[in-house]
Design a protein around this motif. Sequence first.
Motif, short mmCIF file in Angstrom:
data_model
loop_
_atom_site.label_atom_id
_atom_site.label_comp_id
_atom_site.label_asym_id
_atom_site.label_seq_id
_atom_site.Cartn_x
_atom_site.Cartn_y
_atom_site.Cartn_z
N HIS A 73 0.64 -1.25 0.04
CA HIS A 73 -0.08 -0.01 0.00
C HIS A 73 0.67 1.34 -0.02
N ALA A 74 1.98 1.24 0.76
CA ALA A 74 2.72 2.65 0.89
C ALA A 74 3.32 2.84 -0.52
N ASN A 75 3.66 1.94 -1.43
CA ASN A 75 4.31 2.42 -2.47
C ASN A 75 3.47 3.32 -3.57
#
Length: 142
Positions: A23-25
């Motif tokens: 998700h952080a990408n």
Amino acid sequence: MFVSEVKVDVRYAETDQMGVVYHANYLVWFEIGRTSLIKDLGFSYSQMERDGFLAPVIDANLSYKKSMHYGETASIRTWVDSYDGFRTVYAYEVLNPKGEVAVTGQTHHIVVKKDSFRPVRFKNYYPEWHDAYEKAKKQGED
């Protein structure tokens, strides 16, 4: 509104154990989209940094709709959602290879002096960039 689009190949390192993009990408991809938008409008964020200014993220939100996977190509669409000469809100859509929306989001930015982190009115230091943002957010509203 003016929309910039850039493609990113999903790399193995961007996925979790399930083969799904971590998700952080998506925030990294938002930065790629934002940099592309700025370049498409004829400006350079790196030049702004060399001039002694930064544009930190002061708020970010993401909404996950569909998973992206290793080996797919993501299309990142970016535009100026709102701009008032001080704050800029960029909006994003990440599309999967089928053209379906995988992620939507926004990042909110202000411009600060690099040496003091003191906020400045962007339009006072970059009037041409200010005009381009005003024009970009209005394109398509006619």
